[in-house]
Design an enzyme around this catalytic site. Sequence first.
Site, PDB file in Angstrom:
ATOM      1  N   ASP A   1       0.804  -1.225   0.000  1.00  0.00           N
ATOM      2  CA  ASP A   1       0.000   0.000   0.000  1.00  0.00           C
ATOM      3  C   ASP A   1       0.838   1.275   0.000  1.00  0.00           C
ATOM      4  OD1 ASP A   1      -2.267  -1.598   0.093  1.00  0.00           O
ATOM      5  OD2 ASP A   1      -2.311  -1.594   2.285  1.00  0.00           O
TER       6      ASP A   1
ATOM      7  N   LYS B   1       1.819   2.246  -5.023  1.00  0.00           N
ATOM      8  CA  LYS B   1       2.348   1.699  -6.281  1.00  0.00           C
ATOM      9  C   LYS B   1       1.424   1.996  -7.454  1.00  0.00           C
ATOM     10  CE  LYS B   1       2.381  -2.392  -4.360  1.00  0.00           C
ATOM     11  NZ  LYS B   1       2.026  -2.052  -2.975  1.00  0.00           N
TER      12      LYS B   1
ATOM     13  N   GLY C   1      -4.589  -4.223  -3.838  1.00  0.00           N
ATOM     14  CA  GLY C   1      -5.541  -3.163  -4.149  1.00  0.00           C
ATOM     15  C   GLY C   1      -4.742  -1.934  -4.523  1.00  0.00           C
ATOM     16  N   HIS C   2      -4.700  -1.619  -5.813  1.00  0.00           N
ATOM     17  CA  HIS C   2      -3.875  -0.512  -6.300  1.00  0.00           C
ATOM     18  C   HIS C   2      -4.783   0.629  -6.768  1.00  0.00           C
ATOM     19  CE1 HIS C   2      -0.367  -3.512  -7.185  1.00  0.00           C
ATOM     20  NE2 HIS C   2      -0.738  -3.483  -5.927  1.00  0.00           N
TER      21      HIS C   2
ATOM     22  N   GLN D   1       1.895  -6.052  -3.193  1.00  0.00           N
ATOM     23  CA  GLN D   1       2.369  -6.157  -1.808  1.00  0.00           C
ATOM     24  C   GLN D   1       3.686  -5.368  -1.650  1.00  0.00           C
ATOM     25  OE1 GLN D   1       1.237  -9.512  -3.262  1.00  0.00           O
ATOM     26  NE2 GLN D   1      -0.689  -8.579  -2.703  1.00  0.00           N
TER      27      GLN D   1
ATOM     28  N   THR E   1      -8.502  -3.203  -0.326  1.00  0.00           N
ATOM     29  CA  THR E   1      -9.115  -4.489  -0.650  1.00  0.00           C
ATOM     30  C   THR E   1     -10.101  -4.919   0.426  1.00  0.00           C
ATOM     31  OG1 THR E   1      -7.222  -5.171  -1.955  1.00  0.00           O
ATOM     32  CG2 THR E   1      -8.595  -6.943  -1.098  1.00  0.00           C
TER      33      THR E   1
ATOM     34  N   ARG F   1      -9.966  -2.659   5.988  1.00  0.00           N
ATOM     35  CA  ARG F   1      -9.467  -2.650   7.371  1.00  0.00           C
ATOM     36  C   ARG F   1      -8.604  -1.414   7.610  1.00  0.00           C
ATOM     37  NH1 ARG F   1      -6.260  -8.185   7.628  1.00  0.00           N
ATOM     38  NH2 ARG F   1      -5.829  -7.536   5.489  1.00  0.00           N
TER      39      ARG F   1
HETATM   40  P1  GDP Z   1      -0.772   0.414  -3.524  1.00  0.00           P
HETATM   41  O1  GDP Z   1      -1.365  -0.870  -3.047  1.00  0.00           O
HETATM   42  O2  GDP Z   1       0.706   0.479  -3.267  1.00  0.00           O
HETATM   43  O3  GDP Z   1      -1.100   0.737  -4.953  1.00  0.00           O
HETATM   44  O4  GDP Z   1      -1.418   1.568  -2.625  1.00  0.00           O
HETATM   45  P2  GDP Z   1      -2.986   1.711  -2.268  1.00  0.00           P
HETATM   46  O5  GDP Z   1      -3.713   2.177  -3.458  1.00  0.00           O
HETATM   47  O6  GDP Z   1      -3.469   0.497  -1.569  1.00  0.00           O
HETATM   48  O7  GDP Z   1      -2.900   2.829  -1.141  1.00  0.00           O
HETATM   49  C1  GDP Z   1      -2.362   4.086  -1.388  1.00  0.00           C
HETATM   50  C2  GDP Z   1      -3.413   5.139  -1.047  1.00  0.00           C
HETATM   51  O8  GDP Z   1      -2.818   6.412  -0.944  1.00  0.00           O
HETATM   52  C3  GDP Z   1      -4.473   5.287  -2.135  1.00  0.00           C
HETATM   53  O9  GDP Z   1      -5.696   5.616  -1.542  1.00  0.00           O
HETATM   54  C4  GDP Z   1      -3.963   6.449  -2.980  1.00  0.00           C
HETATM   55  O10 GDP Z   1      -5.004   7.122  -3.652  1.00  0.00           O
HETATM   56  C5  GDP Z   1      -3.348   7.306  -1.915  1.00  0.00           C
HETATM   57  N1  GDP Z   1      -2.195   8.131  -2.330  1.00  0.00           N
HETATM   58  C6  GDP Z   1      -1.202   7.817  -3.191  1.00  0.00           C
HETATM   59  N2  GDP Z   1      -0.268   8.792  -3.211  1.00  0.00           N
HETATM   60  C7  GDP Z   1      -0.681   9.727  -2.327  1.00  0.00           C
HETATM   61  C8  GDP Z   1      -0.119  10.951  -1.864  1.00  0.00           C
HETATM   62  O11 GDP Z   1       0.963  11.375  -2.242  1.00  0.00           O
HETATM   63  N3  GDP Z   1      -0.840  11.644  -0.915  1.00  0.00           N
HETATM   64  C9  GDP Z   1      -2.021  11.200  -0.437  1.00  0.00           C
HETATM   65  N4  GDP Z   1      -2.624  11.929   0.486  1.00  0.00           N
HETATM   66  N5  GDP Z   1      -2.573  10.043  -0.849  1.00  0.00           N
HETATM   67  C10 GDP Z   1      -1.907   9.320  -1.768  1.00  0.00           C
HETATM   68  P1  IMO Z   2      -0.939  -4.139  -2.266  1.00  0.00           P
HETATM   69  O1  IMO Z   2      -0.495  -4.726  -3.577  1.00  0.00           O
HETATM   70  C1  IMO Z   2      -0.929  -4.478   2.072  1.00  0.00           C
HETATM   71  C2  IMO Z   2      -1.130  -8.503   3.747  1.00  0.00           C
HETATM   72  C3  IMO Z   2      -2.367  -8.916   4.505  1.00  0.00           C
HETATM   73  C4  IMO Z   2      -1.741  -9.853   5.509  1.00  0.00           C
HETATM   74  C5  IMO Z   2      -0.654 -10.563   4.695  1.00  0.00           C
HETATM   75  C6  IMO Z   2      -1.076 -11.907   4.120  1.00  0.00           C
HETATM   76  O2  IMO Z   2      -2.216  -3.402  -2.337  1.00  0.00           O
HETATM   77  O3  IMO Z   2       0.174  -3.361  -1.636  1.00  0.00           O
HETATM   78  P2  IMO Z   2      -2.659 -12.632   2.114  1.00  0.00           P
HETATM   79  O4  IMO Z   2      -4.115 -12.392   1.896  1.00  0.00           O
HETATM   80  O5  IMO Z   2      -1.797 -12.091   1.027  1.00  0.00           O
HETATM   81  O6  IMO Z   2      -2.340 -14.046   2.445  1.00  0.00           O
HETATM   82  O7  IMO Z   2      -2.316 -11.789   3.452  1.00  0.00           O
HETATM   83  O8  IMO Z   2      -0.341  -9.670   3.634  1.00  0.00           O
HETATM   84  N1  IMO Z   2      -1.365  -8.011   2.368  1.00  0.00           N
HETATM   85  C7  IMO Z   2      -1.250  -6.729   2.005  1.00  0.00           C
HETATM   86  N2  IMO Z   2      -1.001  -5.632   2.745  1.00  0.00           N
HETATM   87  N3  IMO Z   2      -1.049  -4.379   0.732  1.00  0.00           N
HETATM   88  C8  IMO Z   2      -1.278  -5.466  -0.021  1.00  0.00           C
HETATM   89  O9  IMO Z   2      -1.271  -5.433  -1.372  1.00  0.00           O
HETATM   90  C9  IMO Z   2      -1.427  -6.714   0.616  1.00  0.00           C
HETATM   91  N4  IMO Z   2      -1.671  -7.979   0.183  1.00  0.00           N
HETATM   92  C10 IMO Z   2      -1.619  -8.759   1.265  1.00  0.00           C
HETATM   93  O10 IMO Z   2      -2.992  -7.824   5.124  1.00  0.00           O
HETATM   94  O11 IMO Z   2      -1.112  -9.128   6.521  1.00  0.00           O
HETATM   95 MG    MG Z   3      -2.910  -1.526  -1.819  1.00  0.00          MG
END
Ligand code: GDP
Ligand code: IMO
Ligand code: MG
Length: 425
Positions: free
Chosen positions: A12, A15, A39-40, A225, A301, A304
Amino acid sequence: MNRILIGAQWGDEGKGKIIDLLARKSDIIVRYQGGNNAGHTVKFDDEKFVLHLIPSGILHPGKICVIGNGAVIDPQAFFEEVRVLAAKGVSVKGRLFVSETAHLLFPYHKLMDQLREESFGRRSGMIGTTKKGIGPCYADKMARVGLRVGDLKNPAFFKVRLAQVLAERNEILKKIYRHPGLSFSEIWRQVESYRRELLKFSADTPRYLFEASRKGRSILFEGAQGTMLDVDHGTYPYVTSSNASVGGAITGSGVSPTLIDHVIGVVKAYTTRVGEGPFPSQFPERLMKVIQTKGEEFGSTTGRPRRCGWFDAVIARHAVRINGLDEMAVMKLDVLSGLKEIKIATAYKIGGKLCENYPAAIEEFSKAKPVYETHPGWDEDLSGIRRWKQLPANARRYLKRLETLLATRIKIVSVGSKRAQTIFL
Ligand code: GDP
Ligand code: IMO
Ligand code: MG
């Protein structure tokens, strides 16, 4: 130019946003590990997309997207994502390919994931998984009882193997989890419902990527991840079941390391983690609430709340080494505005001993007490800033300190979730 983008913390990191930006200058975007546990998030034009299994590059018309052999595919989740994209006007037709050697995820994988987590419970080793069945599916792959996308071409074989595996699984469900078990005919009905449709997406993706690369087309590898969730290099057993660090891109796509030009790491300006497992630099309760709210730190995703903490340079240095990071993107700097002081964990104390490197043993890591250095914060709202020089001096100093601690150049600073809220250095 072929680039790999890796999460350098516990996932998270942001990416999705960076993939979306880099996809403009790439021809092909590849997911190579994990499944719909990811969840991207990508935001633009007041639209928000959350991609789980399909590469985030799909939002750019005309780009080719590949789900590689190293990913695990829940067909129902896959088609649901295709439908959601179509409803928002994004067509995947003719530009989304799934490796014929990617493993399929079945309802019994999800059920086993849920039941095992529930039976372990918080006190005795539950991982806090996304309950998407990821671990059990990879376990079957390694145990050589998995079924792959290409196996759908041969329904007779598929049916026999599925029946065999399900019979064994149902024994475990009944004897260990006191669950009545799953119906073969129901699962087979599901397979029949998606078999032909999914085969339309299947391809020899390693060969496709090799030939595309030969023709000079550029490939962007979208890590899911993060390094600390890598099954080998992360905080085992509190990890996911795939290689989320750089090696996963190679085995999970079938592309040789000799074809890779660049590895980019993504970090948040602080640290977050979802699920169980040690987190030395976790904030105290009050600050946690502040950053959770300001940074909207709720899982993309599972919804939580994400645990939040100070930037941990020890784990980030581990990620720099494991992935051989050439450069970094630092995300969510805007979220730190308004804090009087900002801390960075530069080392740990474990049993009174100073420890500058990430200790692999989880018993040791869970005893780690962070050694902090403290930096002055800034009050300015950063969300409208587009140039390095416009950043408050303390924010620049903070970033420079991260560069020094990680011995890696920062090339992107993100100050908001939208495409435009980005500073390129
Ligand atoms: P990923 O799994 O690495 O793609 O990241 P996620 O999408 O799960 O979580 C990143 C969250 O931060 C998302 O809700 C994005 O919209 C948000 N986000 C990304 N870059 C920034 C930033 O520079 N500032 C803020 N406030 N939010 C951001
Ligand atoms: P992105 O790509 C953050 C965490 C789960 C749990 C552990 C194992 O959005 O960064 P799993 O369901 O994979 O067996 O869970 O990994 N986890 C993540 N945490 N971002 C993710 O993906 C994750 N994918 C799995 O919360 O701790
Ligand atoms: Mg994510």
